[in-house]
Scaffold this motif. Structure first.
Motif, PDB file in Angstrom:
ATOM      1  N   ILE A   1     136.221  10.913  35.206  1.00  0.00           N
ATOM      2  CA  ILE A   1     134.854  11.132  35.691  1.00  0.00           C
ATOM      3  C   ILE A   1     134.016   9.851  35.643  1.00  0.00           C
ATOM      4  O   ILE A   1     133.329   9.539  36.615  1.00  0.00           O
ATOM      5  CB  ILE A   1     134.176  12.301  34.933  1.00  0.00           C
ATOM      6  CG1 ILE A   1     134.846  13.611  35.353  1.00  0.00           C
ATOM      7  CG2 ILE A   1     132.675  12.340  35.225  1.00  0.00           C
ATOM      8  CD1 ILE A   1     134.343  14.836  34.613  1.00  0.00           C
ATOM      9  N   PRO A   2     134.050   9.068  34.544  1.00  0.00           N
ATOM     10  CA  PRO A   2     133.276   7.817  34.565  1.00  0.00           C
ATOM     11  C   PRO A   2     133.698   6.868  35.697  1.00  0.00           C
ATOM     12  O   PRO A   2     132.855   6.203  36.292  1.00  0.00           O
ATOM     13  CB  PRO A   2     133.548   7.190  33.197  1.00  0.00           C
ATOM     14  CG  PRO A   2     133.929   8.336  32.330  1.00  0.00           C
ATOM     15  CD  PRO A   2     134.639   9.306  33.228  1.00  0.00           C
ATOM     16  N   LEU A   3     134.985   6.831  35.994  1.00  0.00           N
ATOM     17  CA  LEU A   3     135.460   5.998  37.100  1.00  0.00           C
ATOM     18  C   LEU A   3     134.899   6.500  38.423  1.00  0.00           C
ATOM     19  O   LEU A   3     134.438   5.703  39.251  1.00  0.00           O
ATOM     20  CB  LEU A   3     136.990   5.982  37.150  1.00  0.00           C
ATOM     21  CG  LEU A   3     137.612   5.218  38.305  1.00  0.00           C
ATOM     22  CD1 LEU A   3     137.218   3.741  38.252  1.00  0.00           C
ATOM     23  CD2 LEU A   3     139.125   5.383  38.301  1.00  0.00           C
ATOM     24  N   ALA A   4     134.911   7.806  38.635  1.00  0.00           N
ATOM     25  CA  ALA A   4     134.373   8.382  39.872  1.00  0.00           C
ATOM     26  C   ALA A   4     132.879   8.095  39.994  1.00  0.00           C
ATOM     27  O   ALA A   4     132.402   7.745  41.083  1.00  0.00           O
ATOM     28  CB  ALA A   4     134.636   9.885  39.914  1.00  0.00           C
ATOM     29  N   VAL A   5     132.154   8.220  38.899  1.00  0.00           N
ATOM     30  CA  VAL A   5     130.713   7.948  38.927  1.00  0.00           C
ATOM     31  C   VAL A   5     130.467   6.475  39.241  1.00  0.00           C
ATOM     32  O   VAL A   5     129.618   6.143  40.070  1.00  0.00           O
ATOM     33  CB  VAL A   5     130.058   8.350  37.576  1.00  0.00           C
ATOM     34  CG1 VAL A   5     128.632   7.846  37.488  1.00  0.00           C
ATOM     35  CG2 VAL A   5     130.112   9.859  37.403  1.00  0.00           C
ATOM     36  N   LEU A   6     131.222   5.589  38.607  1.00  0.00           N
ATOM     37  CA  LEU A   6     131.085   4.157  38.867  1.00  0.00           C
ATOM     38  C   LEU A   6     131.378   3.843  40.336  1.00  0.00           C
ATOM     39  O   LEU A   6     130.628   3.090  40.978  1.00  0.00           O
ATOM     40  CB  LEU A   6     132.025   3.359  37.960  1.00  0.00           C
ATOM     41  CG  LEU A   6     132.032   1.855  38.172  1.00  0.00           C
ATOM     42  CD1 LEU A   6     130.665   1.274  37.812  1.00  0.00           C
ATOM     43  CD2 LEU A   6     133.128   1.213  37.361  1.00  0.00           C
ATOM     44  N   LEU A   7     132.447   4.406  40.870  1.00  0.00           N
ATOM     45  CA  LEU A   7     132.783   4.162  42.279  1.00  0.00           C
ATOM     46  C   LEU A   7     131.687   4.670  43.210  1.00  0.00           C
ATOM     47  O   LEU A   7     131.332   3.999  44.180  1.00  0.00           O
ATOM     48  CB  LEU A   7     134.128   4.805  42.630  1.00  0.00           C
ATOM     49  CG  LEU A   7     135.360   4.139  42.021  1.00  0.00           C
ATOM     50  CD1 LEU A   7     136.602   4.994  42.256  1.00  0.00           C
ATOM     51  CD2 LEU A   7     135.552   2.752  42.593  1.00  0.00           C
ATOM     52  N   LEU A   8     131.136   5.836  42.915  1.00  0.00           N
ATOM     53  CA  LEU A   8     130.049   6.377  43.746  1.00  0.00           C
ATOM     54  C   LEU A   8     128.792   5.517  43.657  1.00  0.00           C
ATOM     55  O   LEU A   8     128.138   5.261  44.673  1.00  0.00           O
ATOM     56  CB  LEU A   8     129.720   7.808  43.333  1.00  0.00           C
ATOM     57  CG  LEU A   8     130.637   8.890  43.885  1.00  0.00           C
ATOM     58  CD1 LEU A   8     130.336  10.222  43.230  1.00  0.00           C
ATOM     59  CD2 LEU A   8     130.500   8.984  45.387  1.00  0.00           C
TER      60      LEU A   8
END
Length: 118
Positions: free
Chosen positions: A71-78
């Motif tokens: 989830i942190p990776l997805a948030v960072l990418l977004l």
């Protein structure tokens, strides 16, 4: 790049207002700059699409595998993708304006342009 493109467009508009300008030379210069900006826009498109694919793949991985540590990776990418899309659209819209400037310069050099055909 945003500031550079904005300043370049202001320069072209000033040249178009100046009747003492050598429009033939300006046309050659503008053509070369257009090629550079088109290349820049294309590279940004490729990077933006790959970045968006990584974002979608990460979100799908979270949904399918239920690994919450992604989830942190997805948030960072977004968070990074949104400004990147904004920058790409700035490039796209500004280059389209530069096409119109090209037509105006071409008309000053050759006495006609695409607009005259309408």
């Amino acid at each position: 790049m945003t500031e550079y493109l904005t300043n370049y467009r202001k320069y072209i508009l000033k040249c178009l207002e100046n009747e003492g300008c050598d429009f033939g030379q300006l046309l050659e210069y503008h053509t070369e700059k257009l090629h550079q900006f088109q290349h820049e826009r294309f590279i940004h498109l490729i990077v933006m699409v790959l970045f968006a694919l990584c974002t979608v793949i990460t979100i799908l991985a979270i949904a399918l595998s239920e690994k919450l540590m992604l989830i942190p990776l997805a948030v960072l990418l977004l968070v990074l993708l949104v400004p990147y899309i904004k920058h790409y659209f700035f490039l796209e819209n500004t280059v389209q304006l530069l096409y119109k400037d090209y037509d105006a310069i071409y008309k000053k050099v050759h006495g006609f342009s695409q607009e005259d055909l309408k």
